[in-house]
Write a protein that holds these residues in place. Structure first.
Motif, PDB file in Angstrom:
ATOM      1  N   TRP A 140       0.713   7.932 -23.227  1.00 19.71           N
ATOM      2  CA  TRP A 140       1.532   9.880 -23.837  1.00 19.71           C
ATOM      3  C   TRP A 140       1.120   9.799 -25.674  1.00 19.71           C
ATOM      4  O   TRP A 140       1.093  11.255 -25.632  1.00 19.71           O
ATOM      5  CB  TRP A 140       2.756   8.938 -24.316  1.00 19.71           C
ATOM      6  CG  TRP A 140       3.884   9.791 -25.080  1.00 19.71           C
ATOM      7  CD1 TRP A 140       3.959   9.788 -26.260  1.00 19.71           C
ATOM      8  CD2 TRP A 140       4.279  10.678 -24.758  1.00 19.71           C
ATOM      9  NE1 TRP A 140       4.715  11.321 -26.713  1.00 19.71           N
ATOM     10  CE2 TRP A 140       4.788  11.617 -25.779  1.00 19.71           C
ATOM     11  CE3 TRP A 140       4.089  11.615 -23.388  1.00 19.71           C
ATOM     12  CZ2 TRP A 140       4.982  12.719 -25.906  1.00 19.71           C
ATOM     13  CZ3 TRP A 140       4.652  13.128 -23.203  1.00 19.71           C
ATOM     14  CH2 TRP A 140       5.504  13.364 -23.851  1.00 19.71           C
ATOM     15  N   GLU A 141       0.656   9.127 -26.303  1.00 14.62           N
ATOM     16  CA  GLU A 141      -0.048   9.286 -27.367  1.00 14.62           C
ATOM     17  C   GLU A 141      -1.266  10.242 -27.031  1.00 14.62           C
ATOM     18  O   GLU A 141      -1.339  11.679 -27.536  1.00 14.62           O
ATOM     19  CB  GLU A 141      -0.660   8.691 -27.847  1.00 14.62           C
ATOM     20  CG  GLU A 141      -0.945   8.163 -29.863  1.00 14.62           C
ATOM     21  CD  GLU A 141      -1.909   9.599 -29.616  1.00 14.62           C
ATOM     22  OE1 GLU A 141      -2.944  10.247 -30.532  1.00 14.62           O
ATOM     23  OE2 GLU A 141      -2.921   8.322 -29.102  1.00 14.62           O
ATOM     24  N   LEU A 142      -1.933  10.150 -26.161  1.00 16.66           N
ATOM     25  CA  LEU A 142      -3.634  11.026 -25.826  1.00 16.66           C
ATOM     26  C   LEU A 142      -3.033  12.532 -25.517  1.00 16.66           C
ATOM     27  O   LEU A 142      -3.479  13.513 -25.635  1.00 16.66           O
ATOM     28  CB  LEU A 142      -4.570  10.624 -25.261  1.00 16.66           C
ATOM     29  CG  LEU A 142      -5.465  11.446 -24.872  1.00 16.66           C
ATOM     30  CD1 LEU A 142      -6.111  10.185 -24.196  1.00 16.66           C
ATOM     31  CD2 LEU A 142      -5.279  12.006 -23.671  1.00 16.66           C
ATOM     32  N   PHE A 143      -1.316  12.507 -24.199  1.00 13.20           N
ATOM     33  CA  PHE A 143      -1.402  13.418 -23.464  1.00 13.20           C
ATOM     34  C   PHE A 143      -0.251  14.353 -24.571  1.00 13.20           C
ATOM     35  O   PHE A 143      -0.889  15.849 -24.781  1.00 13.20           O
ATOM     36  CB  PHE A 143      -0.073  12.614 -22.452  1.00 13.20           C
ATOM     37  CG  PHE A 143       0.714  14.240 -21.722  1.00 13.20           C
ATOM     38  CD1 PHE A 143       0.370  13.843 -20.312  1.00 13.20           C
ATOM     39  CD2 PHE A 143       2.110  14.989 -22.139  1.00 13.20           C
ATOM     40  CE1 PHE A 143       0.563  15.050 -19.529  1.00 13.20           C
ATOM     41  CE2 PHE A 143       2.272  15.263 -21.364  1.00 13.20           C
ATOM     42  CZ  PHE A 143       2.087  15.548 -19.608  1.00 13.20           C
ATOM     43  N   SER A 144       0.566  13.430 -25.521  1.00 13.53           N
ATOM     44  CA  SER A 144       0.684  14.818 -26.379  1.00 13.53           C
ATOM     45  C   SER A 144      -0.420  15.987 -27.587  1.00 13.53           C
ATOM     46  O   SER A 144       0.889  16.533 -27.916  1.00 13.53           O
ATOM     47  CB  SER A 144       1.897  13.949 -27.293  1.00 13.53           C
ATOM     48  OG  SER A 144       1.259  13.317 -27.962  1.00 13.53           O
ATOM     49  N   GLU A 145      -1.038  15.300 -28.028  1.00 16.55           N
ATOM     50  CA  GLU A 145      -1.948  15.223 -28.431  1.00 16.55           C
ATOM     51  C   GLU A 145      -2.621  16.024 -27.498  1.00 16.55           C
ATOM     52  O   GLU A 145      -2.389  18.123 -28.395  1.00 16.55           O
ATOM     53  CB  GLU A 145      -3.395  14.309 -28.799  1.00 16.55           C
ATOM     54  CG  GLU A 145      -2.600  13.751 -29.786  1.00 16.55           C
ATOM     55  CD  GLU A 145      -2.318  13.884 -31.097  1.00 16.55           C
ATOM     56  OE1 GLU A 145      -3.563  15.433 -31.745  1.00 16.55           O
ATOM     57  OE2 GLU A 145      -1.230  13.831 -32.404  1.00 16.55           O
ATOM     58  N   VAL A 146      -3.293  16.390 -26.707  1.00 17.13           N
ATOM     59  CA  VAL A 146      -3.776  17.756 -25.662  1.00 17.13           C
ATOM     60  C   VAL A 146      -2.948  18.634 -25.501  1.00 17.13           C
ATOM     61  O   VAL A 146      -2.859  20.109 -25.866  1.00 17.13           O
ATOM     62  CB  VAL A 146      -4.533  17.180 -24.605  1.00 17.13           C
ATOM     63  CG1 VAL A 146      -4.519  18.321 -23.601  1.00 17.13           C
ATOM     64  CG2 VAL A 146      -5.108  15.929 -24.938  1.00 17.13           C
ATOM     65  N   ILE A 147      -1.488  18.176 -25.255  1.00 15.93           N
ATOM     66  CA  ILE A 147      -0.269  19.577 -24.586  1.00 15.93           C
ATOM     67  C   ILE A 147      -0.510  19.920 -26.269  1.00 15.93           C
ATOM     68  O   ILE A 147       0.716  21.794 -25.830  1.00 15.93           O
ATOM     69  CB  ILE A 147       0.505  19.359 -23.969  1.00 15.93           C
ATOM     70  CG1 ILE A 147       1.318  18.233 -24.445  1.00 15.93           C
ATOM     71  CG2 ILE A 147       0.085  18.751 -22.431  1.00 15.93           C
ATOM     72  CD1 ILE A 147       2.981  17.776 -23.699  1.00 15.93           C
TER      73      ILE A 147
END
Length: 160
Positions: free
Chosen positions: A15-22
């Motif tokens: 989630w941390e990675l996903f939220s950074e990307v989006i």
């Protein structure tokens, strides 16, 4: 770097990675306000496989592989990849793409299709082309880029 299937214990780090990307709203269709609870349907749905790549004890990137369509179209895979912004340009995306092609072949997919590649995402397009993906279609103004407004998107395909 090690690639493995994601586990439920990886959820928060993905989630941390996903939220950074989006949050930049420049390469994925997800709005930056996408809630954490939606990660399950976007990245951990029962009909997809989720993988992570680790290095130095951290998840550096992730990808999903799933049938592109149901029924008579399920022999073509669809993949989505995310690389943590702090690790972009270090070969993580390349390793994820290589791995996904191998998984797709082992699972007897006949090809891989990306349904929406933002035309301004030049690094991703160049990488996919290195792996033999071709642009087979364009959707004019198919994406609302956060700073550029409406830009084209591509459908890219690789025969396996």
């Amino acid at each position: 770097m090690n690639i493995r299937k994601a586990q439920t214990s990886d959820y928060d780090e993905i989630w941390e990675l996903f939220s950074e990307v989006i949050k930049t709203e420049d390469s994925y269709v997800f709005k930056k306000t996408t809630p954490k609870k939606d990660l399950k349907k976007h990245w951990f749905a029962p009909y997809m496989e989720t993988y992570v790549i680790e290095g130095n004890g951290k998840i550096l990137g992730t990808y999903i592989i799933k049938p592109n369509q149901i029924g008579l179209g399920k022999h073509i895979a669809n993949c989505s990849y995310m690389v943590h912004p702090n690790t972009q340009g270090k070969g993580v995306g390349k390793k994820l793409c290589e791995h996904s092609i191998n998984v797709a072949q082992k699972e007897s997919y006949k090809g891989i299709q990306f349904n929406i590649v933002v035309s301004t995402n030049k690094a991703a397009i160049a990488l996919w082309k290195k792996f033999g993906f071709k642009i087979i279609g364009t959707t004019p103004n198919g994406y609302k880029h956060s700073t550029l407004g409406y830009v084209d998107t591509y459908i890219m395909f690789k025969q396996l």
